[in-house]
Design an enzyme around this catalytic site. Structure first.
Site, PDB file in Angstrom:
ATOM      1  CB  SER A 223      -0.967  -0.123   1.065  1.00  0.00           C
ATOM      2  OG  SER A 223      -0.174  -0.109   2.429  1.00  0.00           O
TER       3      SER A 223
ATOM      4  CD  GLU B 288       1.708  -9.299 -15.294  1.00  0.00           C
ATOM      5  OE1 GLU B 288       0.738  -8.697 -14.668  1.00  0.00           O
ATOM      6  OE2 GLU B 288       1.576 -10.112 -16.017  1.00  0.00           O
TER       7      GLU B 288
ATOM      8  CD  GLN C 204       1.484  -7.466   0.875  1.00  0.00           C
ATOM      9  OE1 GLN C 204       1.523  -7.845   2.030  1.00  0.00           O
ATOM     10  NE2 GLN C 204       0.430  -6.559   0.781  1.00  0.00           N
TER      11      GLN C 204
END
Length: 174
Positions: free
Chosen positions: A107, A134, A153
């Site tokens: 995040s 990507e 992660q």
């Protein structure tokens, strides 16, 4: 199917059912393991004409339209707004036949517009490779990507039954 907790991740690692090389013990979280960005990036070369997206397209056709860039000595890979590249993790992950995984962004970087996968977040059971990312810059800022950064992660899920991946990307590289 359930997500593995810290305790279960540690058990799989200790029993050598799940293998991650290299593994930083500090990267193991409550329900995931952070993976770091490698030094190689594949960027797409602008071209005239279109790129065919069809069932006949080969799994490695992307290599025809791109080039590899390796950054070293603490230098970043610069990703301009609205651009994408492929990156690869430093860690090689071997999943047992009863685990699959998802690769997700973190995040702290998503809030800056960084996406580490466009749509292909699923990691098959039995895979034994580094993970290709990507990477897309959805912001209007230029982002400097530094190798060694915990950029994503991996979340592990227990499967019902066993399976093993034996496809094109088993030993993937950029």
């Amino acid at each position: 199917m359930g997500v593995l907790s810290y305790t279960e991740i540690k058990r799989y690692l200790d029993e050598k059912k799940l293998i991650i090389v290299p593994l930083d013990q500090q990267s193991i979280g409550t329900a995931s393991i952070d993976l770091t960005l490698g030094e190689e990036f594949r960027y797409f070369v602008p071209r005239n004409g279109s790129v065919p997206i069809s069932n006949e397209a080969g799994a490695k056709d992307y290599q025809k339209f791109s080039e590899i860039c390796k950054v070293e000595n603490g230098k970043p890979y610069r990703l301009d707004p609205g651009k994408m590249c492929l990156g690869i993790t430093n860690e090689r992950v071997r999943l047992p036949p009863d685990l699959c995984a998802l690769v997700e962004g973190r995040s702290r970087f998503a809030r800056l517009g960084l996406s580490v996968h466009i749509t292909a977040s699923f990691i098959h059971p039995g895979i034994d490779s580094k993970t290709v990312l990507e990477i897309f810059n959805a912001s209007n800022l230029t982002l400097d990507l530094y190798p060694g950064t915990k950029v994503c992660q991996m979340i592990f899920m227990k499967m019902e039954g066993n399976a093993e991946y034996c496809g094109t990307f088993q030993n993937q590289a950029l």
